[in-house]
Structures are given as structure tokens and as C-alpha cells.
Motif scaffolding. Structure first.
Motif, PDB file in Angstrom:
ATOM      1  N   ASN A 177       0.822  -1.214   0.000  1.00 13.21           N
ATOM      2  CA  ASN A 177       0.000   0.000   0.000  1.00 13.21           C
ATOM      3  C   ASN A 177       0.850   1.255   0.000  1.00 13.21           C
ATOM      4  OD1 ASN A 177      -2.816  -0.553  -0.150  1.00 13.21           O
ATOM      5  ND2 ASN A 177      -2.741  -1.425   1.915  1.00 13.21           N
ATOM      6  N   VAL A 178       2.039   1.142   0.568  1.00 12.27           N
ATOM      7  CA  VAL A 178       2.939   2.290   0.674  1.00 12.27           C
ATOM      8  C   VAL A 178       3.234   2.886  -0.697  1.00 12.27           C
ATOM      9  CG1 VAL A 178       5.256   3.029   1.362  1.00 12.27           C
ATOM     10  CG2 VAL A 178       3.988   1.424   2.796  1.00 12.27           C
ATOM     11  N   PHE A 179       3.364   2.027  -1.704  1.00 12.98           N
ATOM     12  CA  PHE A 179       3.658   2.533  -3.050  1.00 12.98           C
ATOM     13  C   PHE A 179       2.445   2.452  -3.982  1.00 12.98           C
ATOM     14  CE2 PHE A 179       5.648  -1.696  -2.512  1.00 12.98           C
ATOM     15  CZ  PHE A 179       4.945  -2.449  -3.430  1.00 12.98           C
ATOM     16  N   GLY A 180       1.257   2.204  -3.421  1.00  8.72           N
ATOM     17  CA  GLY A 180       0.037   2.315  -4.221  1.00  8.72           C
ATOM     18  C   GLY A 180      -0.553   1.030  -4.741  1.00  8.72           C
ATOM     19  N   SER A 181      -0.015  -0.104  -4.329  1.00 10.32           N
ATOM     20  CA  SER A 181      -0.539  -1.380  -4.812  1.00 10.32           C
ATOM     21  C   SER A 181      -1.548  -1.937  -3.816  1.00 10.32           C
ATOM     22  CB  SER A 181       0.591  -2.386  -5.015  1.00 10.32           C
ATOM     23  OG  SER A 181       0.081  -3.654  -5.385  1.00 10.32           O
ATOM     24  N   SER A 182      -2.817  -1.987  -4.242  1.00 12.31           N
ATOM     25  CA  SER A 182      -3.884  -2.462  -3.361  1.00 12.31           C
ATOM     26  C   SER A 182      -4.365  -3.862  -3.716  1.00 12.31           C
ATOM     27  CB  SER A 182      -5.073  -1.497  -3.404  1.00 12.31           C
ATOM     28  OG  SER A 182      -5.601  -1.429  -4.725  1.00 12.31           O
ATOM     29  N   ASN A 183      -3.747  -4.476  -4.725  1.00 14.55           N
ATOM     30  CA  ASN A 183      -4.140  -5.824  -5.130  1.00 14.55           C
ATOM     31  C   ASN A 183      -2.958  -6.540  -5.787  1.00 14.55           C
ATOM     32  OD1 ASN A 183      -5.636  -8.097  -5.684  1.00 14.55           O
ATOM     33  ND2 ASN A 183      -6.932  -7.156  -7.233  1.00 14.55           N
ATOM     34  N   PRO A 184      -1.895  -6.777  -5.001  1.00 13.60           N
ATOM     35  CA  PRO A 184      -0.698  -7.422  -5.564  1.00 13.60           C
ATOM     36  C   PRO A 184      -0.936  -8.915  -5.786  1.00 13.60           C
ATOM     37  CG  PRO A 184      -0.436  -7.128  -3.200  1.00 13.60           C
ATOM     38  CD  PRO A 184      -1.744  -6.487  -3.565  1.00 13.60           C
ATOM     39  N   VAL A 185      -0.942  -9.337  -7.033  1.00 17.46           N
ATOM     40  CA  VAL A 185      -1.255 -10.732  -7.347  1.00 17.46           C
ATOM     41  C   VAL A 185      -0.074 -11.501  -7.935  1.00 17.46           C
ATOM     42  CG1 VAL A 185      -3.730 -10.347  -7.643  1.00 17.46           C
ATOM     43  CG2 VAL A 185      -2.186 -10.030  -9.589  1.00 17.46           C
ATOM     44  N   GLY A 186       0.967 -10.793  -8.320  1.00 15.21           N
ATOM     45  CA  GLY A 186       2.124 -11.457  -8.900  1.00 15.21           C
ATOM     46  C   GLY A 186       3.407 -10.785  -8.462  1.00 15.21           C
ATOM     47  N   ILE A 187       4.444 -11.577  -8.282  1.00 16.13           N
ATOM     48  CA  ILE A 187       5.734 -11.043  -7.872  1.00 16.13           C
ATOM     49  C   ILE A 187       6.838 -11.877  -8.509  1.00 16.13           C
ATOM     50  CG2 ILE A 187       5.697 -12.431  -5.752  1.00 16.13           C
ATOM     51  CD1 ILE A 187       7.278 -10.141  -4.386  1.00 16.13           C
ATOM     52  N   THR A 188       7.917 -11.225  -8.921  1.00 11.82           N
ATOM     53  CA  THR A 188       9.055 -11.946  -9.487  1.00 11.82           C
ATOM     54  C   THR A 188      10.351 -11.284  -9.074  1.00 11.82           C
ATOM     55  OG1 THR A 188       9.961 -12.891 -11.547  1.00 11.82           O
ATOM     56  CG2 THR A 188       9.097 -10.656 -11.682  1.00 11.82           C
ATOM     57  N   TYR A 189      11.334 -12.102  -8.802  1.00 16.58           N
ATOM     58  CA  TYR A 189      12.668 -11.611  -8.446  1.00 16.58           C
ATOM     59  C   TYR A 189      13.450 -11.311  -9.709  1.00 16.58           C
ATOM     60  CZ  TYR A 189      17.509 -11.674  -6.765  1.00 16.58           C
ATOM     61  OH  TYR A 189      18.832 -11.357  -6.501  1.00 16.58           O
TER      62      TYR A 189
END
Length: 203
Positions: free
Chosen positions: A83-95
Motif C-alpha cells: 500500500n505504501v507505493f500504491g498497490s492495493s491488489n498485488p497478485v504477482g511477484i518476481t525476483y
């Protein structure tokens, strides 16, 4: 879904299940190898990535809007808010293992259709808006061979290949490969086989 290139689960696929709050480990033939629980920290785990530098995992939770760092035994060692950077629905992440954004993470948000680039502390480094058509992103994967990213879309069953500014490089229709995936909800890139691995939530 993520491919563990080294460490405890080397050569296996690691899949997070949002319905049972578990992480499942399987080999590339789909045979179950191991599993561990995420419910003690994450009630809605949607995306997972393997950090090849630390051999740990990061899980994106779409309800609490947080990213949890877990080791290979499922122990929590880190957490930061999206939420700090504006993401309210994080569904995917990659390194991101190489290139100008190396050792950072890319997080795709299904509400804003935005990719956020953050460091391991959750500090935003950059962001960009996905190209037209990618209106229901459900997973993101880093492609180390060219520094691009693959985003899978659950509504149109497409894979969008984008660069770090979200400029479209290529668009792939899953049906072209004979894949009937009504609800693709995760993607990763297997550098050993030069393949994408897509998980379907409807099967």
C-alpha cells in the motif's frame, strides 16, 4: 508459481494456493514433493517468487496488501506493505536476478494494471502501466535472457511480454500452443528449458 533453481527445492516448481493458504512443491512432472503453511501470516497468498541469491521465497498477499519473506522451511523472516507505493491488489511477484534492476522485485497489481519495481525493503524504485488489453494480470515472471517480463492475463488468456517500461514486445495467445487454460493465475520462466510455466486456477 515459481521455479526453484537451487537450494532445498532445486529443480522443482513451487506453487502457492490462495484457497488453502499453502505452498506446494512439485517436480516438473507434477508429482508432490513437499508443502508448508502460510496461513499464520498470509490469508490470501496469490503470487510467489524464488530469490536465487538468498534461496528464499517472497509471497504476495492480495488481501492484506503485503509481501512476506519465507525461507524454504516456511519460516517468516520479512514483511513489507505494498500500500505504501500504491498497490492495493498485488497478485504477482518476481525476483529480478540481473540487469539494471537486479536484486529488486517486480510486483503486478490487478486493480491498477501496474507493475511496481521495489527493493527488498519494499521501497519503490519505479513503476509503469501495462499495455492496453492487459486488464486482468494475474502473474509476472522475469526473463533473464533479455531482461523482459512476462505477464499472464486471466481474462483474455494471453501472455504479454514487456520491457521495464511496460512497452509491449510480444503478445502470446495460450490457445496457440493448444493450451486450454480458462483461468491462468501464475507464470514463471524456466531458464533451463527456455519455457514458460503457467498455472491454471480452474483445473
Amino acid at each position: 508459481i515459481t521455479f526453484a533453481a537451487s537450494g532445498k527445492y532445486a529443480g522443482n516448481l513451487v506453487i502457492v494456493d490462495v484457497n488453502v493458504d499453502e505452498v506446494f512443491v512439485s517436480n516438473t512432472s507434477g508429482l508432490h514433493q513437499d508443502q508448508f503453511d502460510t496461513a499464520f501470516v498470509s490469508g490470501s497468498p496469490y503470487g510467489i517468487t524464488f530469490n536465487s541469491a538468498t534461496e528464499n521465497f517472497h509471497v504476495a498477499d492480495e488481501t492484506s496488501d503485503e509481501v512476506f519473506g519465507l525461507n524454504a522451511d516456511g519460516d517468516l523472516f520479512d514483511v513489507f506493505s505494498t500500500n505504501v507505493f500504491g498497490s492495493s491488489n498485488p497478485v504477482g511477484i518476481t525476483y529480478i536476478s540481473s540487469g539494471p534492476l537486479a536484486n529488486n522485485y517486480a510486483i503486478v497489481d490487478a486493480t491498477s494494471d501496474t507493475v511496481y519495481f521495489v527493493n527488498s525493503d519494499g521501497d519503490e524504485q519505479d513503476s509503469c502501466t501495462l499495455p492496453a488489453g492487459a486488464n486482468d494480470p494475474k502473474g509476472i515472471a522475469f526473463i533473464p535472457s533479455d531482461g523482459n517480463f512476462a505477464v499472464v492475463d486471466s481474462t483474455d488468456d494471453e501472455i504479454y511480454i514487456i520491457d521495464s517500461t511496460c512497452t509491449l514486445q510480444e503478445q502470446l495467445d495460450l490457445a496457440t500452443f493448444g493450451i486450454n487454460a480458462p483461468s491462468p493465475n501464475g507464470i514463471d520462466y524456466d531458464p533451463d528449458g527456455d519455457n514458460f510455466v503457467v498455472v491454471d486456477n480452474s483445473k
